[in-house]
Enzyme design. Structure first.
Site, PDB file in Angstrom:
ATOM      1  N   PHE A 199       5.244  10.593 -13.419  1.00  0.00           N
ATOM      2  CA  PHE A 199       3.943  10.008 -13.086  1.00  0.00           C
ATOM      3  C   PHE A 199       4.106   9.177 -11.820  1.00  0.00           C
ATOM      4  O   PHE A 199       4.914   8.247 -11.772  1.00  0.00           O
ATOM      5  CB  PHE A 199       3.404   9.205 -14.266  1.00  0.00           C
ATOM      6  CG  PHE A 199       3.066  10.099 -15.418  1.00  0.00           C
ATOM      7  CD1 PHE A 199       1.862  10.779 -15.452  1.00  0.00           C
ATOM      8  CD2 PHE A 199       3.992  10.337 -16.429  1.00  0.00           C
ATOM      9  CE1 PHE A 199       1.559  11.657 -16.489  1.00  0.00           C
ATOM     10  CE2 PHE A 199       3.704  11.211 -17.469  1.00  0.00           C
ATOM     11  CZ  PHE A 199       2.488  11.872 -17.496  1.00  0.00           C
ATOM     12  N   LYS A 200       3.339   9.563 -10.811  1.00  0.00           N
ATOM     13  CA  LYS A 200       3.500   9.022  -9.462  1.00  0.00           C
ATOM     14  C   LYS A 200       2.664   7.751  -9.299  1.00  0.00           C
ATOM     15  O   LYS A 200       1.431   7.788  -9.390  1.00  0.00           O
ATOM     16  CB  LYS A 200       3.083  10.080  -8.439  1.00  0.00           C
ATOM     17  CG  LYS A 200       3.521   9.811  -7.024  1.00  0.00           C
ATOM     18  CD  LYS A 200       3.202  11.031  -6.164  1.00  0.00           C
ATOM     19  CE  LYS A 200       3.769  10.893  -4.772  1.00  0.00           C
ATOM     20  NZ  LYS A 200       3.461  12.077  -3.955  1.00  0.00           N
ATOM     21  N   ILE A 201       3.364   6.641  -9.049  1.00  0.00           N
ATOM     22  CA  ILE A 201       2.739   5.311  -9.058  1.00  0.00           C
ATOM     23  C   ILE A 201       3.050   4.609  -7.736  1.00  0.00           C
ATOM     24  O   ILE A 201       4.193   4.628  -7.276  1.00  0.00           O
ATOM     25  CB  ILE A 201       3.312   4.480 -10.237  1.00  0.00           C
ATOM     26  CG1 ILE A 201       2.977   5.153 -11.573  1.00  0.00           C
ATOM     27  CG2 ILE A 201       2.792   3.050 -10.198  1.00  0.00           C
ATOM     28  CD1 ILE A 201       3.747   4.570 -12.756  1.00  0.00           C
TER      29      ILE A 201
END
Length: 283
Positions: free
Chosen positions: A79-81
């Site tokens: 999950f790209k944060i």
């Protein structure tokens, strides 16, 4: 397909309904990609949540539930944060649950080190964007120090972050992105992951060097070279919100803000497109 989803359609609040559709669309695309690639698929978390730790965590849990419905297991997902302090803190909490995170918009050593301390699975540095900033601006201590050493500031940041991660046994993998030419790749050989544009791959393929020479380049980054790298006491601090804010120079502050603006604009464009075709004629 997302707009035909029966769980989103009944929602009365237009904003919640649209957010539900966007989440479903992201997961539909991610699910298709998971069938095509052997590794992990990265799904972007809405950049408008960049300064909301619990908002990021809730969104990731929502996305995970949707992935579970289409039988994509968590080990196939990242999950790209964004690497705000709140994003880094969300990464720490998610990783403690066994959820893999991918921290992006890292433009300073402090961000990279804080992300590694948080246990982020992947840390992404944009080499070319740091270089571009350095060409057009001045006044960033980290960049000025690299230039005084005769180093490219983007490559120097990746090298330093890699050495920190590997010298001190952090589990994170470092990803170099926004590489602009073949020389960037040669300078970063050994980095955990690299995103190479098609034109750079093509120029490597078309190189007239003999195969023996072409594949005999020296590895620049390795756990052995990391072990020999020296860090200052200030760089080995346990990062918190205050120390991170004070250590981020103008380059990382400006580039992070610009990256967030770009992601927010893209998210709004997707929402506008979905809104225009809602409700679809067959629903």
């Amino acid at each position: 397909m997302a707009l035909a989803d029966s769980t989103c359609s009944p929602l009365d609040n237009p904003e919640l309904r649209l957010s539900c559709f966007v989440n479903k669309a992201l997961v539909n695309v991610g699910g298709d990609l998971a069938k095509l690639v052997p590794g992990r698929v990265s799904t972007e978390v809405d950049a408008r949540l960049a300064y909301d730790t619990h908002g990021i965590i809730r969104r990731v849990h929502d996305l995970l539930r949707l992935y579970d419905e289409i039988a994509v297991p968590p080990e196939r997902l990242l999950f790209k944060i964004p690497s705000t302090w709140q994003g880094i803190e969300a990464s720490r909490l998610l990783e403690s649950e066994g959820i893999q995170t991918h921290l992006t918009f890292v433009y300073s050593f402090a961000q990279a080190a804080a992300a590694a301390q948080a246990g982020a699975s992947v840390i992404q540095i944009f080499v070319g964007r740091v270089r571009d900033w350095a060409r057009n601006h001045s006044g960033d201590p980290e960049i000025e120090a690299a230039i005084q050493r005769g180093e490219d500031p983007g490559l120097a940041l990746v090298t330093k972050a890699y050495n920190y991660i590997h010298k001190y046994g952090h589990k994170s993998k470092l990803m170099a992105a926004a590489v602009r030419n073949k020389q960037d790749i040669f300078s970063l050989l050994g980095v955990d992951y690299i995103i190479a544009p098609l034109k750079v791959l093509q120029s490597l393929k078309e190189s007239i060097t003999s195969p023996d020479e072409k594949y005999s380049y020296d590895r620049r980054l390795s756990p052995q070279s990391a072990a020999r790298y020296d860090f200052t006491a200030e760089e080995l601090t346990k990062w918190d919100q205050l120390s991170l804010a004070s250590a981020m120079g103008p380059a990382s502050v400006e580039l992070l803000a610009a990256g967030l603006d770009g992601y927010v604009n893209q998210a709004k464009r997707v929402e506008e497109l979905l809104d225009k075709i809602w409700p679809p004629p067959n629903v």
